[in-house]
Design a protein around this motif. Sequence first.
Motif, PDB file in Angstrom:
ATOM      1  N   ILE A   1       0.883  -1.175   0.000  1.00 51.69           N
ATOM      2  CA  ILE A   1       0.000   0.000   0.000  1.00 51.69           C
ATOM      3  C   ILE A   1       0.914   1.216   0.000  1.00 51.69           C
ATOM      4  O   ILE A   1       1.872   1.288   0.792  1.00 51.69           O
ATOM      5  N   ALA A   2       0.666   2.165  -0.887  1.00 53.57           N
ATOM      6  CA  ALA A   2       1.554   3.327  -0.980  1.00 53.57           C
ATOM      7  C   ALA A   2       0.754   4.592  -1.204  1.00 53.57           C
ATOM      8  O   ALA A   2      -0.241   4.595  -1.923  1.00 53.57           O
ATOM      9  N   GLU A   3       1.214   5.673  -0.551  1.00 50.90           N
ATOM     10  CA  GLU A   3       0.621   6.980  -0.782  1.00 50.90           C
ATOM     11  C   GLU A   3       1.288   7.647  -1.970  1.00 50.90           C
ATOM     12  O   GLU A   3       2.362   7.202  -2.436  1.00 50.90           O
ATOM     13  N   ALA A   4       0.681   8.726  -2.452  1.00 54.54           N
ATOM     14  CA  ALA A   4       1.198   9.405  -3.640  1.00 54.54           C
ATOM     15  C   ALA A   4       2.627   9.885  -3.448  1.00 54.54           C
ATOM     16  O   ALA A   4       3.412   9.938  -4.388  1.00 54.54           O
ATOM     17  N   GLY A   5       2.998  10.235  -2.215  1.00 50.10           N
ATOM     18  CA  GLY A   5       4.337  10.749  -1.968  1.00 50.10           C
ATOM     19  C   GLY A   5       5.377   9.667  -1.759  1.00 50.10           C
ATOM     20  O   GLY A   5       6.551   9.986  -1.497  1.00 50.10           O
ATOM     21  N   ASP A   6       4.993   8.405  -1.859  1.00 45.81           N
ATOM     22  CA  ASP A   6       5.927   7.292  -1.666  1.00 45.81           C
ATOM     23  C   ASP A   6       7.066   7.386  -2.682  1.00 45.81           C
ATOM     24  O   ASP A   6       6.843   7.664  -3.856  1.00 45.81           O
ATOM     25  N   SER A   7       8.288   7.133  -2.211  1.00 43.27           N
ATOM     26  CA  SER A   7       9.463   7.231  -3.092  1.00 43.27           C
ATOM     27  C   SER A   7       9.418   6.213  -4.228  1.00 43.27           C
ATOM     28  O   SER A   7      10.091   6.370  -5.255  1.00 43.27           O
ATOM     29  N   ARG A   8       8.642   5.156  -4.055  1.00 39.16           N
ATOM     30  CA  ARG A   8       8.538   4.125  -5.106  1.00 39.16           C
ATOM     31  C   ARG A   8       7.564   4.515  -6.201  1.00 39.16           C
ATOM     32  O   ARG A   8       7.518   3.862  -7.251  1.00 39.16           O
ATOM     33  N   HIS A   9       6.770   5.538  -5.984  1.00 36.78           N
ATOM     34  CA  HIS A   9       5.711   5.908  -6.934  1.00 36.78           C
ATOM     35  C   HIS A   9       6.311   6.518  -8.211  1.00 36.78           C
ATOM     36  O   HIS A   9       7.110   7.454  -8.128  1.00 36.78           O
ATOM     37  N   PHE A  10       5.923   5.990  -9.349  1.00 36.40           N
ATOM     38  CA  PHE A  10       6.386   6.503 -10.655  1.00 36.40           C
ATOM     39  C   PHE A  10       5.501   7.692 -11.027  1.00 36.40           C
ATOM     40  O   PHE A  10       4.651   7.615 -11.904  1.00 36.40           O
ATOM     41  N   SER A  11       5.711   8.818 -10.331  1.00 40.19           N
ATOM     42  CA  SER A  11       4.798   9.951 -10.417  1.00 40.19           C
ATOM     43  C   SER A  11       4.807  10.629 -11.780  1.00 40.19           C
ATOM     44  O   SER A  11       3.823  11.270 -12.164  1.00 40.19           O
ATOM     45  N   SER A  12       5.912  10.491 -12.551  1.00 39.61           N
ATOM     46  CA  SER A  12       5.969  11.154 -13.861  1.00 39.61           C
ATOM     47  C   SER A  12       4.893  10.637 -14.806  1.00 39.61           C
ATOM     48  O   SER A  12       4.518  11.299 -15.768  1.00 39.61           O
TER      49      SER A  12
END
Length: 512
Positions: free
Chosen positions: A84-95
């Motif tokens: 489970i991860a929030e939007a600010g998680d370092s693993r999130h591929f936000s690009s």
Amino acid sequence: MTISINDYKALSQELDPDKLQTQILALLLKLQNVERGSLWIKRDGMYECVEALGDKSENIKGIRISPQEQSIVGWVIKHGKMTIAEAGDSRHFSSLEKNFKIKSKLILCFPLHLKGQEVYGAVQVIDTSTSGEQLNLDPAYLTMLQDMVDIGSISLRNSLEFQKQRREYDKLSRTLSSIRSSRTIVGKSQSVNKALKLVENYGVTNYPVLLYGESGTGKELFAEEIHAKSSRAQKPFLTQNCSAIPENLLESELFGYVKGAFTGAIANKSGLFEAADGGTVFLDEIGDMDINLQAKLLRVLQENEIKPLGGTQTKKIDIRIISATNRNLEEDVRSGRFREDLYYRLNVLPLKLPALRERKEDINLLTTHFLNREAAYSHMLPKRMSPEAMSIMVNYNWPGNIRELENMVKQFQAMVPGDTITERDIPQHIVHPEITPETTPQRLVTPSGHEKPAATQSDLGSMTWSEMEYSYVMTLLEKYRWNISRAAHAAGINRSTFDSRIKKLGISKRGQ
């Protein structure tokens, strides 16, 4: 919300991977009451999105992420467990969401297991609500979802494997169909190489070709090869046997006819020459063409035009004529049976095909080729010849040429129980060709596959009608060296009737 029996049933029964991917993802979104999600597969060293639902899904599907880049999907595939991860998680591929008006708040991602701990993909559901509290993160509920994903994961992997096997099967089927439909000139003897060299030379011209050779030497096959080597290769290659049908019918087949030309001509019909415009027409057994029709064929060669039966207008055509005969046309010209002017028009490029007894070094190749081909037809493993059996085959003179050899191989394929053809499986007239039928009882291979002595007058009553007819037809064919016209004449029936009996009895009259 809970998972119903029908949900599990739908996941386990679907074989189409595209539909199953959508089902798994849609079911997860419904169970978690969210609208955005994606399903990823590990493929070619990358993580590829193969399905996406929700707003902007068309921008996500087909995206590939490198394992070297940080992503929640990559983390789940690598570690093989849910996260489970929030939007600010370092693993999130936000690009990936750079141009999205509504971005992810909370991400729930499950691994796609194959067997045991092997992971081949991941599926994620995304909460985009302002508060990020839409997802049900109760541990028991997540465990139930993981169980559902595991079932869907196995089904999806099975469906992907099924599709792979299906593609391989389709490819194999196309290959087999190609093998079945194609005919190949097989041989490495000097005489065959010489003929193939002439095929190359003749192919680049547009002149008429006249093929000589005994029945069963593969004249039509060589005609097809000449056509394939020519500039007309992409145009039609049409064949007509000149002895197979009566004269008046042959004329209408070649030239066509107009409405009212004869009883039953209720509409205009194009003939073979017109249908082959731009291509090649192969006229087999040209020596059997009636003398009156020969004059009309001469005009086609001289003027490149035809006049349909019953018509008054001529039509210009562009065809190349390749003809074939097993007769001595020079002798027929001297006797007046064949037009001399037509003979010289047809015989611009002559090609003599060798009898099989003149190319014995090719018998081994041809036998192996036919064994492999017939095995492919029957979806069986090919049989092989023992050295002793092959030696017998090579030493036999094959009066019926390649056609006779081909028929013999078909008998081997159908009747020899094991995977090896031995001397015992070869008919006696091939094993001992020096012994004539008058000095030894012949053996008959019947249509039902039994071997028995050929009939004498005293034991005709022991044979079935089909066995007797089969024996009679084979006797005539071998006596007249597989010349269908002469065998039919000896039988006292017309050629088309004799030809239909050959087909019904399962005797192949096809060339090489």
